[in-house]
Design an enzyme around this catalytic site. Structure first.
Site, PDB file in Angstrom:
ATOM      1  CG  HIS A  25      -0.356   0.066   2.528  1.00 49.53           C
ATOM      2  ND1 HIS A  25      -1.074   0.270   3.678  1.00 49.53           N
ATOM      3  CD2 HIS A  25       0.913  -0.068   2.949  1.00 49.53           C
ATOM      4  CE1 HIS A  25      -0.289   0.253   4.735  1.00 49.53           C
ATOM      5  NE2 HIS A  25       0.925   0.050   4.313  1.00 49.53           N
ATOM      6  CB  CYS A  40       3.884   4.895   5.234  1.00 51.82           C
ATOM      7  SG  CYS A  40       4.557   3.872   6.552  1.00 51.82           S
ATOM      8  CG  HIS A  47       5.348   0.522   2.661  1.00 53.32           C
ATOM      9  ND1 HIS A  47       4.600   1.674   2.450  1.00 53.32           N
ATOM     10  CD2 HIS A  47       4.933   0.024   3.846  1.00 53.32           C
ATOM     11  CE1 HIS A  47       3.797   1.861   3.489  1.00 53.32           C
ATOM     12  NE2 HIS A  47       3.967   0.869   4.351  1.00 53.32           N
ATOM     13  CG  HIS A  59       2.966  -3.803   6.074  1.00 55.63           C
ATOM     14  ND1 HIS A  59       3.944  -3.427   6.965  1.00 55.63           N
ATOM     15  CD2 HIS A  59       2.448  -2.651   5.574  1.00 55.63           C
ATOM     16  CE1 HIS A  59       4.002  -2.115   7.015  1.00 55.63           C
ATOM     17  NE2 HIS A  59       3.104  -1.615   6.171  1.00 55.63           N
ATOM     18  CG  ASP A  67      -2.064 -13.426   0.114  1.00 53.23           C
ATOM     19  OD1 ASP A  67      -1.203 -12.694   0.648  1.00 53.23           O
ATOM     20  OD2 ASP A  67      -1.863 -14.640  -0.123  1.00 53.23           O
ATOM     21  CG  HIS A  68       0.829 -12.389  -2.831  1.00 51.40           C
ATOM     22  ND1 HIS A  68       0.386 -13.349  -1.969  1.00 51.40           N
ATOM     23  CD2 HIS A  68       2.177 -12.376  -2.749  1.00 51.40           C
ATOM     24  CE1 HIS A  68       1.433 -13.914  -1.380  1.00 51.40           C
ATOM     25  NE2 HIS A  68       2.529 -13.325  -1.822  1.00 51.40           N
ATOM     26  CD  GLU A  84       1.372  -1.273   9.504  1.00 44.79           C
ATOM     27  OE1 GLU A  84       0.725  -0.741   8.603  1.00 44.79           O
ATOM     28  OE2 GLU A  84       1.853  -0.653  10.485  1.00 44.79           O
TER      29      GLU A  84
END
Length: 136
Positions: free
Chosen positions: A16, A35, A41, A43, A81-82, A125
């Protein structure tokens, strides 16, 4: 009837960029720091789901674990996811902070769970940052 709770943990990886179109570039950098990187970036999130309700007399369960896993897989993991969270329709009008991700996961699961009451969602996170949402 007393309420019992069942919790389960899931993992997902997503990227994100924390950026608000209502703020100037300078204000975004001041608010979100690193961020706000234009390239984003990522997580490796841990998502915890807690479901509560009466224990079914026949099964002895609050919710069937396999059913919960299937709902989380199809409603949350396959969606987030991904992925780049900024591109998900849920974040078109809001910054994809982990607070907002936590709220979004709660909303998606609240609609999808067949039985049991969604008590809360917790999203970790990093090893130092986690967020919880218990509904409106």
């Amino acid at each position: 009837m007393p309420t019992a709770y069942f919790g389960r943990r899931y993992m997902l990886s997503a990227s994100h960029r924390l950026h608000s179109d209502t703020l100037s570039d300078e204000a975004n950098r001041a608010t979100y720091g690193k961020c706000n990187n234009p390239h984003g970036h990522g997580h490796n999130y841990v998502v915890e789901v807690l479901v509560g309700g009466p224990v079914d007399v026949e099964t002895g369960m609050v919710v069937n674990m396999a059913t919960l896993d299937e709902v989380v897989q199809t409603s949350v993991l396959e969606r987030f996811d991904h992925t780049n969270l900024n591109r998900d329709p849920l974040f078109v009008n809001q910054v994809p902070t982990t607070e907002n991700l936590c709220r979004a996961v709660f909303g998606v699961l609240k609609e999808a769970l067949p039985n049991g009451e969604l008590a809360w969602i917790r999203v970790e996170e990093t090893e130092n940052n986690f967020f919880e949402f218990r509904g409106e």
